[in-house]
Motif scaffolding. Sequence first.
Motif, short mmCIF file in Angstrom:
data_model
loop_
_atom_site.label_atom_id
_atom_site.label_comp_id
_atom_site.label_asym_id
_atom_site.label_seq_id
_atom_site.Cartn_x
_atom_site.Cartn_y
_atom_site.Cartn_z
N THR A 1 0.84 -1.20 0.00
CA THR A 1 0.00 0.00 0.00
C THR A 1 0.87 1.24 0.00
OG1 THR A 1 -1.75 -1.11 1.24
CG2 THR A 1 -1.78 1.29 1.22
N ASN B 1 0.61 5.71 -0.45
CA ASN B 1 -0.31 6.84 -0.36
C ASN B 1 0.20 8.03 -1.14
OD1 ASN B 1 -2.06 5.54 1.72
ND2 ASN B 1 -0.16 5.64 2.90
N SER C 1 -4.79 6.42 -2.40
CA SER C 1 -3.95 5.28 -2.05
C SER C 1 -4.00 4.26 -3.17
CB SER C 1 -4.40 4.65 -0.74
OG SER C 1 -5.65 4.02 -0.90
#
Lengths: 114, 111
Positions: B20, B22, B73
């Motif tokens: 992940t 951002n 994201s």
Amino acid sequence: EAGVVQSPRYKIIEKKQPVAFWCNPISGHNTLYWYRQNLGQGPELLIRYENEEAVDDSQLPKDRFSAERLKGVDSTLKIQPAELGDSAVYLCASTLGRGVYEQYFGPGTRLTVT
Amino acid sequence: SQQGEEDPQALSIQEGENATMNCSYKTSINNLQWYRQNSGRGLVHLILIRSNEREKHSGRLRVTLDTSKKSSSLLITASRAADTASYFCAPYRSNDYKLSFGAGTTVTVRA
């Protein structure tokens, strides 16, 4: 369908020498961009063409950089004279038109100025 | 500047794990795009999310957008070695037709 073609892929020159990069966009793409990418950074726009017209060259260092897009197809970016700080990857990208958002990038030209 | 800023700068994960990253930006946008760049190569468009969308999926990619927080994201599920690359977010503002790239997130997927 062929992608965006750039040449040369690599270029090493001494400072104060001239250098030119060539880009052939995807067939039918009216909008063409030149970007500069420094090591560890994202691309920064140098100039945008709509067909043969340079519609945004606000970020192009005009004292030493020039560009052209004759007949609204191929484009050439030139630096004269080159400085050490010009060492970077020069990327060309194209898109169908200014209302189309996805950009297609070429492999880039890695310039090293010694 | 509307330049996207990615976080973290670098990420190392095991194959099969999720990654992940951002992105934050500063001004109003028309859409936000994510691009991938493999070492020594040009950028490849991954996914575009419009300002009126909140989530979008494409294969193993999931993108979210929160315009109130000016953030996005990118989630890569079940990562593979081939996902090793730098990932850039690029906010797009239609009044000047510009993409503004941040410094990117470098993702390394370990076998």
